[in-house]
Scaffold this active site. Structure first.
Site, PDB file in Angstrom:
ATOM      1  N   ASN A 153      -6.885  -2.750   6.916  1.00 27.33           N
ATOM      2  CA  ASN A 153      -6.723  -3.941   7.760  1.00 27.33           C
ATOM      3  C   ASN A 153      -6.602  -5.223   6.935  1.00 27.33           C
ATOM      4  O   ASN A 153      -5.739  -6.057   7.202  1.00 27.33           O
ATOM      5  CB  ASN A 153      -7.878  -4.055   8.754  1.00 27.33           C
ATOM      6  CG  ASN A 153      -7.944  -2.852   9.682  1.00 27.33           C
ATOM      7  OD1 ASN A 153      -7.026  -2.031   9.687  1.00 27.33           O
ATOM      8  ND2 ASN A 153      -9.008  -2.741  10.462  1.00 27.33           N
TER       9      ASN A 153
ATOM     10  N   HIS B 141      29.083 -34.582  25.925  1.00 30.68           N
ATOM     11  CA  HIS B 141      29.526 -33.738  27.062  1.00 30.68           C
ATOM     12  C   HIS B 141      30.766 -32.923  26.699  1.00 30.68           C
ATOM     13  O   HIS B 141      31.554 -32.558  27.574  1.00 30.68           O
ATOM     14  CB  HIS B 141      29.816 -34.589  28.302  1.00 30.68           C
ATOM     15  CG  HIS B 141      28.749 -35.591  28.612  1.00 30.68           C
ATOM     16  ND1 HIS B 141      27.676 -35.305  29.429  1.00 30.68           N
ATOM     17  CD2 HIS B 141      28.561 -36.860  28.158  1.00 30.68           C
ATOM     18  CE1 HIS B 141      26.890 -36.376  29.500  1.00 30.68           C
ATOM     19  NE2 HIS B 141      27.398 -37.320  28.714  1.00 30.68           N
TER      20      HIS B 141
ATOM     21  N   SER C 196      43.251  -9.439  14.778  1.00 32.42           N
ATOM     22  CA  SER C 196      43.065  -8.587  15.948  1.00 32.42           C
ATOM     23  C   SER C 196      43.884  -7.327  15.748  1.00 32.42           C
ATOM     24  O   SER C 196      44.952  -7.362  15.138  1.00 32.42           O
ATOM     25  CB  SER C 196      43.542  -9.345  17.184  1.00 32.42           C
ATOM     26  OG  SER C 196      43.938  -8.432  18.192  1.00 32.42           O
TER      27      SER C 196
ATOM     28  N   ASN D   5      40.389 -14.867  13.867  1.00 24.87           N
ATOM     29  CA  ASN D   5      39.138 -15.090  14.597  1.00 24.87           C
ATOM     30  C   ASN D   5      37.991 -15.540  13.692  1.00 24.87           C
ATOM     31  O   ASN D   5      37.823 -15.005  12.593  1.00 24.87           O
ATOM     32  CB  ASN D   5      38.726 -13.807  15.320  1.00 24.87           C
ATOM     33  CG  ASN D   5      39.766 -13.379  16.341  1.00 24.87           C
ATOM     34  OD1 ASN D   5      40.415 -14.218  16.970  1.00 24.87           O
ATOM     35  ND2 ASN D   5      39.962 -12.070  16.482  1.00 24.87           N
TER      36      ASN D   5
ATOM     37  N   GLU E  44      30.807 -16.508  14.885  1.00 27.33           N
ATOM     38  CA  GLU E  44      30.368 -15.845  16.122  1.00 27.33           C
ATOM     39  C   GLU E  44      29.176 -14.924  15.851  1.00 27.33           C
ATOM     40  O   GLU E  44      28.244 -14.834  16.652  1.00 27.33           O
ATOM     41  CB  GLU E  44      31.514 -15.027  16.708  1.00 27.33           C
ATOM     42  CG  GLU E  44      32.666 -15.879  17.203  1.00 27.33           C
ATOM     43  CD  GLU E  44      33.862 -15.025  17.559  1.00 27.33           C
ATOM     44  OE1 GLU E  44      34.029 -14.708  18.737  1.00 27.33           O
ATOM     45  OE2 GLU E  44      34.622 -14.643  16.647  1.00 27.33           O
TER      46      GLU E  44
ATOM     47  N   TYR F  56      -8.571  -6.283  14.522  1.00 28.45           N
ATOM     48  CA  TYR F  56      -7.344  -5.530  14.263  1.00 28.45           C
ATOM     49  C   TYR F  56      -7.092  -4.532  15.385  1.00 28.45           C
ATOM     50  O   TYR F  56      -8.002  -3.841  15.847  1.00 28.45           O
ATOM     51  CB  TYR F  56      -7.437  -4.767  12.926  1.00 28.45           C
ATOM     52  CG  TYR F  56      -6.189  -3.941  12.663  1.00 28.45           C
ATOM     53  CD1 TYR F  56      -5.071  -4.499  12.044  1.00 28.45           C
ATOM     54  CD2 TYR F  56      -6.099  -2.613  13.092  1.00 28.45           C
ATOM     55  CE1 TYR F  56      -3.915  -3.764  11.858  1.00 28.45           C
ATOM     56  CE2 TYR F  56      -4.943  -1.880  12.906  1.00 28.45           C
ATOM     57  CZ  TYR F  56      -3.860  -2.457  12.286  1.00 28.45           C
ATOM     58  OH  TYR F  56      -2.711  -1.727  12.102  1.00 28.45           O
TER      59      TYR F  56
ATOM     60  N   GLN G 152       0.714  -3.389  13.819  1.00 28.48           N
ATOM     61  CA  GLN G 152       1.647  -2.707  12.911  1.00 28.48           C
ATOM     62  C   GLN G 152       3.082  -3.143  13.204  1.00 28.48           C
ATOM     63  O   GLN G 152       3.929  -3.175  12.322  1.00 28.48           O
ATOM     64  CB  GLN G 152       1.503  -1.186  13.076  1.00 28.48           C
ATOM     65  CG  GLN G 152       2.478  -0.365  12.255  1.00 28.48           C
ATOM     66  CD  GLN G 152       1.998   1.071  12.102  1.00 28.48           C
ATOM     67  OE1 GLN G 152       0.990   1.333  11.464  1.00 28.48           O
ATOM     68  NE2 GLN G 152       2.713   1.997  12.703  1.00 28.48           N
TER      69      GLN G 152
HETATM   70  N1  ARG Z   1       0.170   0.495   8.940  1.00 30.20           N
HETATM   71  C1  ARG Z   1      -0.880  -0.323   9.441  1.00 30.20           C
HETATM   72  C2  ARG Z   1      -0.329  -1.667   9.871  1.00 30.20           C
HETATM   73  O1  ARG Z   1       0.753  -1.961   9.521  1.00 30.20           O
HETATM   74  C3  ARG Z   1      -1.923  -0.525   8.398  1.00 30.20           C
HETATM   75  C4  ARG Z   1      -3.281  -0.801   8.935  1.00 30.20           C
HETATM   76  C5  ARG Z   1      -3.782   0.409   9.611  1.00 30.20           C
HETATM   77  N2  ARG Z   1      -5.143   0.268   9.960  1.00 30.20           N
HETATM   78  C6  ARG Z   1      -5.772   1.135  10.731  1.00 30.20           C
HETATM   79  N3  ARG Z   1      -6.985   0.914  10.983  1.00 30.20           N
HETATM   80  N4  ARG Z   1      -5.145   2.160  11.263  1.00 30.20           N
HETATM   81  O2  ARG Z   1      -0.946  -2.413  10.574  1.00 30.20           O
END
Ligand code: ARG
Length: 471
Positions: free
Chosen positions: A117, A163, A284, A292, A297, A324, A329
């Site tokens: 985390n 405008h 085209s 183009n 675009e 977390y 992710q």
């Molecule tokens: N791949 C996870 C992410 O991108 C990493 C962290 C995962 N943590 C966990 N407690 N499963 O967030």
């Protein structure tokens, strides 16, 4: 392969008796996209290992082994010899697992006092910090191109619109510098996001801190961050810096998209104000005459993706409980996509800016047909003839209406017609009052389109480029 926990095949498999089902593995893997973080993950791991050595958890030999192993992992990844598999979920597991394969038991010590985390939060911060540097370089060279082209086009008069109707004559430099300032503000916004990302969150553990006397000052200096997160829960849960990055990316893409819209319109047959080179346009498959403006675009289209990326992150964070959650992710998908989209769009835009040619003859035609100097004629009555502005406005309005009926413009309408409306609409004075060139130069208020103000503005732009290159 290192020996895994029985039954599961995962680094975290100790408490599991069953192995992950295929859908768990497919939905859970992130290595297919977060392998982009490999460099930052290695950087974070090196700093972490050195810190573990510093606080006595790794001895000198163990640190050496780990650093060697990480270098080998790096070269394997860079030479394309690294094996990725969704079974190992993410880039963090891949690197740790390969390290352990290469170096044995010592590899298993690397994750002491660390959680994925705080690890992923740190990697992403480093990644954003690094990639913003590339975006800033791109913005800088786009701004240089705008500055150069503005310098070349001080004497190119084109219509300015409100405008989307012809409004008043402007110097093409003024038009280009308008975008110069927008991209200048974008660069400032990115610098702000970069600063905000550049914080040490590693050392926060899973969310409560860690059971070791870790040295976060050391980590901060190794990773060259500007501060240390004071709250481990906030550290692993927050993604404000990514929001700020995506706000900056969105603002930039909105500017790019508006510019592209101008390019698309101006290069059309109907406007005809600019010409793009063959090399930056496409034909085209059926209509042989077509040319183009695809780059413009596509950038306009890509801007929608980046606003989508911002919305994606907003939706992801809203209502997410601390700290977390695995939802996070998915934050990287939005960020990675925005980085690549902004980079390629700025490159495409710069190519067009560098090569587009103005067609002042077409500008002149629109300005004349669009009565672009009607305001100047009214201001002439006010300034030289002491007529009240409302009255002057009325007289010029009548002249314009007479011209429209006769299919004339302010330059072609005969003098006898003009003087029937006002005796002041005659001679040299009248010609000067409606002149396109003089019109631009009468806009000499600060920030206006007069030649003198353009030179002054170019000077400011130059100073701004000089100060941003010092960053
Ligand atoms: N791949 C996870 C992410 O991108 C990493 C962290 C995962 N943590 C966990 N407690 N499963 O967030």
């Amino acid at each position: 392969m290192q020996k895994k926990e029985e039954g599961t095949g995962k680094l975290w498999g100790g408490r599991f008796k069953q192995s992950a089902s295929p859908i768990m593995e497919r939905i859970g893997e992130s290595v297919s996209f977060d392998q982009k973080l490999y460099k930052e993950d290695l950087e974070g791991s090196r700093a972490h290992a050195k810190m573990l050595h510093k606080i006595g958890i790794l001895n000198a030999e163990e640190l050496k082994q780990i650093l060697e192993g990480l270098s080998q992992v790096e070269s394997e990844i860079e030479s394309g010899n690294f094996k990725f598999s969704s079974e190992l979920e993410d880039i963090h597991m891949h690197i740790e697992s390969r390290l352990t394969e290469l170096k044995g038991e010592v590899g298993k010590k690397l994750h002491t006092a660390r959680s994925r985390n705080d690890q992923v939060a740190q990697d992403t911060r480093l990644y954003v910090r690094n990639r913003i540097e590339e975006i800033l370089d791109r913005l800088e060279s786009l701004r240089k191109a705008l500055y150069t082209r503005a310098g070349e086009n001080v004497d190119t008069i084109i219509p300015g619109y409100t405008h989307l109707q012809v409004a008043q004559p402007v110097r093409a430099s003024h038009f280009l510098l308008a975008y110069f300032w927008m991209f200048t503000r974008d660069a400032e916004f990115f610098r702000f996001a970069q600063e905000s990302a550049n914080l040490l969150v590693l050392g926060s553990g899973a969310m409560a801190g860690v059971n070791y006397q870790n040295d976060r000052d050391f980590l901060a200096s190794e990773l060259r961050t500007n501060g240390i997160s004071p709250n481990s829960m906030d550290a692993v849960a927050s993604r404000d810096h990514l929001l700020q990055f995506l706000f900056a990316a969105t603002q930039t893409m909105l500017h790019a998209s508006r510019f592209c819209e101008d390019i698309i319109l101006y290069s059309s047959q109907e406007f005809g104000l600019i010409r793009l080179p063959d090399s930056l346009t496409t034909g085209s498959s059926i209509m042989p005459q077509k040319k183009n403006p695809d780059i413009a675009e596509l950038i306009r289209g890509k801007s929608a993706r980046v606003t989508g990326n911002l919305n994606h992150l907003i939706g992801l964070l809203k209502g997410l409980p601390l700290t977390y959650n695995r939802d996070l992710q998915e934050d990287k998908l939005a960020v990675f996509d925005a980085v690549e989209t902004v980079l390629i769009s700025l490159e495409g835009l710069e190519a067009m800016v560098s090569e587009m040619q103005f067609r002042p003859e077409r500008g002149e035609r629109s300005l004349k047909e669009g009565f672009a100097t009607a305001t100047d004629l009214a201001d002439f009555l006010v300034g030289e003839k002491k007529i009240a502005f409302r009255t002057a406005h009325e007289l010029v309005g009548r002249l314009v209406s007479e011209c429209v009926e006769r299919k004339e413009n302010l330059f072609t309408v005969p003098e006898e017609v003009r003087i029937k409306i006002s005796s002041h609409f005659s001679g040299e004075e009248y010609q000067k009052a409606v002149s396109l060139e003089l019109s631009a130069d009468k806009k000499a208020s600060y920030g206006g389109t007069a030649r003198s103000r353009q030179l002054e503005q170019l000077e400011l732009a130059k100073k701004s480029l000089e100060s941003s290159s010092k960053h």
